[in-house]
Design a protein around this motif. Structure first.
Motif, PDB file in Angstrom:
ATOM      1  N   VAL A  91       0.837  -1.196   0.000  1.00  0.00           N
ATOM      2  CA  VAL A  91       0.000   0.000   0.000  1.00  0.00           C
ATOM      3  C   VAL A  91       0.878   1.254   0.000  1.00  0.00           C
ATOM      4  O   VAL A  91       1.768   1.405   0.842  1.00  0.00           O
ATOM      5  CB  VAL A  91      -0.927   0.025   1.232  1.00  0.00           C
ATOM      6  N   ASP A  92       0.608   2.148  -0.948  1.00  0.00           N
ATOM      7  CA  ASP A  92       1.292   3.430  -1.030  1.00  0.00           C
ATOM      8  C   ASP A  92       0.740   4.341   0.065  1.00  0.00           C
ATOM      9  O   ASP A  92      -0.461   4.568   0.148  1.00  0.00           O
ATOM     10  CB  ASP A  92       1.042   4.048  -2.408  1.00  0.00           C
ATOM     11  N   GLU A 104      -0.575   5.726  -6.209  1.00  0.00           N
ATOM     12  CA  GLU A 104      -0.168   4.789  -7.254  1.00  0.00           C
ATOM     13  C   GLU A 104      -0.674   3.379  -6.959  1.00  0.00           C
ATOM     14  O   GLU A 104      -0.747   2.967  -5.794  1.00  0.00           O
ATOM     15  CB  GLU A 104       1.364   4.751  -7.366  1.00  0.00           C
ATOM     16  N   PRO A 105      -1.020   2.593  -8.018  1.00  0.00           N
ATOM     17  CA  PRO A 105      -1.313   1.171  -7.796  1.00  0.00           C
ATOM     18  C   PRO A 105      -0.049   0.465  -7.336  1.00  0.00           C
ATOM     19  O   PRO A 105       1.046   0.744  -7.824  1.00  0.00           O
ATOM     20  CB  PRO A 105      -1.760   0.683  -9.177  1.00  0.00           C
ATOM     21  N   MET A 106      -0.192  -0.433  -6.381  1.00  0.00           N
ATOM     22  CA  MET A 106       0.963  -1.085  -5.795  1.00  0.00           C
ATOM     23  C   MET A 106       0.875  -2.591  -5.993  1.00  0.00           C
ATOM     24  O   MET A 106      -0.156  -3.135  -6.393  1.00  0.00           O
ATOM     25  CB  MET A 106       1.070  -0.750  -4.307  1.00  0.00           C
ATOM     26  N   ASP A 107       1.981  -3.268  -5.704  1.00  0.00           N
ATOM     27  CA  ASP A 107       2.081  -4.712  -5.925  1.00  0.00           C
ATOM     28  C   ASP A 107       1.115  -5.482  -5.031  1.00  0.00           C
ATOM     29  O   ASP A 107       0.775  -5.043  -3.937  1.00  0.00           O
ATOM     30  CB  ASP A 107       3.506  -5.180  -5.656  1.00  0.00           C
ATOM     31  N   SER A 108       0.720  -6.659  -5.513  1.00  0.00           N
ATOM     32  CA  SER A 108      -0.179  -7.506  -4.734  1.00  0.00           C
ATOM     33  C   SER A 108       0.123  -8.962  -5.049  1.00  0.00           C
ATOM     34  O   SER A 108       0.485  -9.307  -6.181  1.00  0.00           O
ATOM     35  CB  SER A 108      -1.645  -7.194  -5.074  1.00  0.00           C
ATOM     36  N   THR A 109       0.000  -9.833  -4.033  1.00  0.00           N
ATOM     37  CA  THR A 109       0.216 -11.263  -4.209  1.00  0.00           C
ATOM     38  C   THR A 109      -1.020 -12.011  -3.714  1.00  0.00           C
ATOM     39  O   THR A 109      -1.543 -11.716  -2.643  1.00  0.00           O
ATOM     40  CB  THR A 109       1.455 -11.733  -3.432  1.00  0.00           C
ATOM     41  N   PHE A 110      -1.458 -13.000  -4.513  1.00  0.00           N
ATOM     42  CA  PHE A 110      -2.644 -13.793  -4.191  1.00  0.00           C
ATOM     43  C   PHE A 110      -2.224 -15.248  -3.980  1.00  0.00           C
ATOM     44  O   PHE A 110      -1.347 -15.759  -4.679  1.00  0.00           O
ATOM     45  CB  PHE A 110      -3.667 -13.712  -5.317  1.00  0.00           C
ATOM     46  N   PHE A 111      -2.863 -15.919  -3.008  1.00  0.00           N
ATOM     47  CA  PHE A 111      -2.523 -17.286  -2.661  1.00  0.00           C
ATOM     48  C   PHE A 111      -3.748 -18.186  -2.849  1.00  0.00           C
ATOM     49  O   PHE A 111      -4.840 -17.844  -2.401  1.00  0.00           O
ATOM     50  CB  PHE A 111      -2.042 -17.375  -1.213  1.00  0.00           C
TER      51      PHE A 111
END
Length: 272
Positions: A73-74, A79-86
């Protein structure tokens, strides 16, 4: 967590109704580092903030307390930020991990996918990356293999590059099956760390970590190499742990080569 810090067991966090944890590392020159974590009622970490950075991380869990998303989260919220899904298999093992990254001034999107395989005991044996083949079809690229001994302890980790083993990790245990040493065979690592010295020191010739325990099988010392130019740290350090009566980590002393105290780490808890 940054540095070489160990984490509290989530069951202990839940049992002691911990809502948040602040970790402050104080150095001899009066500088400090500060990080903060937040937890849900199950002891799951829901937020991690290394306060000196311009972003933090939020984690989301399903009804079975499995992490399903980690979001960068910025702090400025622009800005859109990185995300990881499991994603999980029927046994509760992480089966697929998908990371979405944004880069460049145009904030272009880049997706990386990893698949995991497990043995009959539910232990991870392979990590593969999904990549493009010459035929432009997705194919699995082997990244890591995990090897276990007869007792079921992780014995060796093989990291691949271009189909060949590039890095090997070795693990040793005591008679109680507690990890006491980890060695890493990485032919390029020694060249890198010895070319990028922060302080005057002899060349590093081994890459290893050792672990010491108390009578309750809690880690009391981790001894390993660590480097951070911002902290002027570049050598082997002993991280010595102390505990509260409830079992949570109370603090850490950091000793350079077990001889010189360079910093103290304080753990401050807030309960519900």
């Amino acid at each position: 967590m940054f540095g070489q810090f160990l984490e509290n067991d989530k069951k202990l966090l839940a049992a002691n109704k911990i809502q948040s944890l602040s970790i402050v590392e104080l150095f001899a020159d009066s500088t400090c580092l500060h990080q903060k974590m937040q937890y849900d009622v199950h002891g799951n970490e829901t937020k991690y903030d290394l306060l000196r950075l311009d972003h933090y991380y939020k984690s989301f869990y399903d009804d079975l307390n499995r992490k399903v998303q980690e979001l960068k989260v910025d702090k400025n919220g622009e800005e859109p930020m990185d995300s990881t899904f499991f994603e999980y298999d029927e046994y509760g093992n992480v089966e697929k991990e998908t990371s979405v990254y944004y880069y460049g001034n145009e904030r272009n999107e880049f997706v990386m996918t990893y698949n995991y395989e497990y043995n009959d005991l539910g232990k991870k044996v392979k990590q593969c990356q999904m990549g493009e083949s010459e035929s432009e079809k997705k194919e699995e690229i082997l990244l890591t293999e995990y090897v276990y001994n007869k007792a079921g302890n992780l014995e060796k980790v093989l990291q691949f590059m271009d189909g060949e083993v590039a890095i090997t990790e070795f693990y040793q245990y005591n008679e109680d099956n507690l990890l006491i040493r980890k060695d890493i065979d990485d032919p390029t690592w020694f060249e890198r760390v010895n070319m990028m010295k922060i302080k005057q020191r002899p060349n590093i010739s081994e890459q290893y970590s050792t672990y010491t325990y108390d009578g309750r099988q809690r880690v009391t010392e981790v001894y390993q190499y660590f480097s951070d130019p911002c902290l002027s740290m570049d050598d082997y350090y002993a991280y010595r742990y102390s505990y509260l009566p409830n079992g949570l980590i109370a603090g850490i002393e950091v000793w350079e080569k077990r001889q010189k105290l360079v910093s103290k780490v304080r753990f401050d808890y807030l309960t519900r």
